[in-house]
Each structure stands twice: as C-alpha cells, then as structure tokens.
Design an enzyme around this catalytic site. Structure first.
Site, PDB file in Angstrom:
ATOM      1  N   GLY A 187       0.816  -1.216   0.000  1.00  0.00           N
ATOM      2  CA  GLY A 187       0.000   0.000   0.000  1.00  0.00           C
ATOM      3  C   GLY A 187       0.843   1.257   0.000  1.00  0.00           C
ATOM      4  O   GLY A 187       1.871   1.348  -0.704  1.00  0.00           O
ATOM      5  N   SER A 188       0.469   2.209   0.810  1.00  0.00           N
ATOM      6  CA  SER A 188       1.103   3.523   0.784  1.00  0.00           C
ATOM      7  C   SER A 188       2.545   3.531   1.265  1.00  0.00           C
ATOM      8  O   SER A 188       3.268   4.502   1.021  1.00  0.00           O
ATOM      9  CB  SER A 188       0.278   4.523   1.601  1.00  0.00           C
ATOM     10  N   THR A 189       2.995   2.469   1.943  1.00  0.00           N
ATOM     11  CA  THR A 189       4.409   2.426   2.335  1.00  0.00           C
ATOM     12  C   THR A 189       5.308   2.279   1.108  1.00  0.00           C
ATOM     13  O   THR A 189       6.527   2.430   1.218  1.00  0.00           O
ATOM     14  CB  THR A 189       4.681   1.262   3.314  1.00  0.00           C
TER      15      THR A 189
END
Length: 357
Positions: free
Chosen positions: A96-98
């Site tokens: 995801g956003s990581t």
C-alpha cells in the site's frame, strides 16, 4: 543477538495494544501484525515482533496436544492469526502507501518529478477516472504528497516512470527478494510484466488440465538447460506463452490483436488435438489477459496490484532510503561464543548494493 531488550519489549506491547485498539474502532477483524526495527547504519535487527504470539513455557515439559492444536493453525489466509507463524518475515502482503516513498525516490532520480514540481489532486485521476484518492489535496509537491499520502500524485508519477523504471528501482531496493536474514522468510512479489505472465501460465495450465482434460506428465527444458518433470498441461501452457507474447504484437485494435493470438493458439493446440472453439477462445482470452496495460502500472504505483512485501523487506527498504542508498543484509546474530568463552562466529557486514539517489 542484536536485539535491544527494552525496545523489543516496547515493540511487543505496542503491537498488541494497537491491534486491540483498532479492533474496537476501525477494523474489528484485525488479528495479526508485525513490527521490525532496524539500525539503518548496520542492518542489525533491534526489535522484531509478531502477533499473535505464544507462551514459550508451554514447551518446557512437552506441549500438550490441545495446546499444540491451538498454536499450529494451518490455513492459507495470510491475515489469519497464526501464533507459530512469524509475520515479520513470512507474511507477504500488499504494501500500500508504504510503497510511495520508493515511487518518490524513483521519480526524483529519473527526473519525472522534482522537489518543487507539483501535481494537482482533484480526488479523481484524470487519465483513468476509476482511480481515485481519499482526499482532495489540490496542487502538491512530493513532500506534501508523502505527508498526505496522495494517490493521485503517485498515480501520475508511476504513469510518467513506466513499469520498467518502477521495476528497476524496486529491485535495487530489494522489493520482491529475500533480505538474507537468518530466519525463514518469503520473497514476496513485485508487480512486473514477467510476473503477470508467469501467473497466467499457471492459470492456463490449470484450465488445460481441469477443463480441457489434458492429463499426464511431460519433461521441459529450463532456460539454464536443466530438465524438469511437469504436468503436460503446464508444458503446453509454457509453449503457448513462449511462442505468443501479446506485448510484442503490432495492432490497430484489440479485436485485431485477439484474432492474431487466436490463430496462434489454434495452430499450437491442434498439435494436441484440441479444436473446440470454446476452449480455444478461453485460452486466447487468458493470453490476452497476460498483457501488461497502463492501468497495471497505475495500480502498482501505490503498492497495490501484484505487489506483496514482508515487514522485514519494507523495513530494509526504508533503512536503505534513509541511510543514503546502502542496502545491507539485515541480521540477528552479532556473534557466537562457545562454552570456553571463545568467539566462534562474528557478524561481517554484507552490502547488497548501492542505490543512486
């Protein structure tokens, strides 16, 4: 070991508390997680926690069958709580956003964005309206986009980079690879053209074996010259995808591409006495589905799609990012000493590569 006792204890307590907290608020089904803390200058693991955990004292005098069955949970669901499963090194899930800091680093390095350039977020991505953002951020620089976790900014960055550049930088940071830590670990997956093709080969093999009905075994020759015994259906699927690459055809319309592939499929499957149009069309569609399309790139740009990474992998990526680009092999064992006090092993730094940033 490299573990810091106080940090390890704090990590275990914080992980359990956070999971129990979000169970009461946003995610009632949350039941597993992990923490990894690395020394960014050495790769030493300072803390590693996996939840749910278990009481080691259960094994002191031999564990009972009842307790063993509670701990030894055998399910395929990677999110299901498994006490004996080390989520920190084995659970490979969509990052995801990581993943966005990697996109920022790649975009800056390739020059498709700068530290001062902006991308406008209206919540809907103008190139592909099916892709959206959770917020309406307006014009944002890369720093602001990271702060706000703006999907639109990184969709556009990924579009400008293209999948080949994303793959290049992700591999340099170790995504989709085992880190080399002394524990059992998963390599995860990196969303690439080749990975998508491999997934479709297996799907087509299953279709040929279970639906078309071609059984039995065969021997294939791998790229390194070694021979391998496989299902005959897999050998046929491998032949299909070796001879037919939809990414390499020149065509004006999708229907034209489909017809090209259908002709090739018909010729190959005729060798195996498969002439039923329903089978041929189904196989053709599966090969069509193996194409890498722009929306695949957009999806991969925010850590979705075919991407899956482990917590240790992401921790090592972030350590590489913040230390200036030196990707080290993470480790747990600092040294080993025998009963006489003699050092029998001492860790030596392993540098995997240097990422230009």
């Amino acid at each position: 070991l490299t573990l810091d006792y106080d940090l390890q204890l704090a990590s275990e307590e914080a992980l359990e508390n956070i999971i129990k907290s979000i169970q009461k608020t946003t995610s009632p089904k949350a039941s597993s997680g992990a923490v990894v803390v690395l020394d960014v200058k050495t790769g030493a693991v300072l803390a590693m926690a996996s939840y749910p955990d278990y009481d080691l004292n259960l094994f002191t005098n031999g564990i009972s069958t009842e307790d063993w069955n509670k701990l030894n949970v055998l399910v395929d669901d990677p999110l299901y709580p498994k006490p004996l499963y080390n989520n920190a090194t084995l659970s490979a899930l969509q990052p995801g956003s990581t993943f966005k800091p990697l996109m920022a680093a790649a975009g800056l390095q390739k020059g498709v964005i700068t530290t001062h350039s902006t991308i406008f977020c209206s919540r809907v991505y103008s190139r592909f309206p099916q892709f959206t953002c959770l917020g309406y951020h307006g014009s944002e620089t890369v720093r602001e986009a990271l702060r706000d976790s703006c999907n639109i900014f990184f969709y556009e960055t990924g579009y400008r980079l293209g999948v080949d550049n994303i793959e290049k930088y992700a591999k340099e940071f170790g995504i989709g690879q085992k880190t080399g830590i002394e524990l059992s670990e998963s390599a995860g997956y990196l969303a690439t053209k080749e990975d998508k093709r491999i997934v479709r080969i297996y799907a087509t093999s299953d279709y040929i074996r279970n639906t078309v009905g071609i059984k039995g075994n065969a021997v294939i020759t791998n790229e390194d010259g070694t021979e391998q015994a496989v299902y005959k259906s897999y050998a046929i699927a491998k032949e299909l995808y070796t001879q037919i690459n939809p990414n390499e055809y020149e065509y004006n319309t999708i229907s034209q591409l489909y017809n090209y592939i259908y002709e090739e499929v018909t010729a190959i499957m005729a060798q195996y006495n498969v002439k039923d149009n329903s089978y041929l069309h189904a196989i053709t569609q599966q090969i069509m589905d193996s194409r890498w399309v722009t929306t695949d790139t957009i999806n991969a740009s925010i850590g979705q799609g075919g991407n899956s990474t482990t917590p240790i992998q992401m921790a090592n990526f972030l350590a590489t990012l913040v230390n200036g680009g030196i990707r080290r092999e993470p480790y747990l064992v600092e040294k080993a000493v025998d009963s006489k006090g003699k050092t029998t092993y001492e860790h030596k730094e392993v540098i995997k590569n240097k990422v230009n940033m």
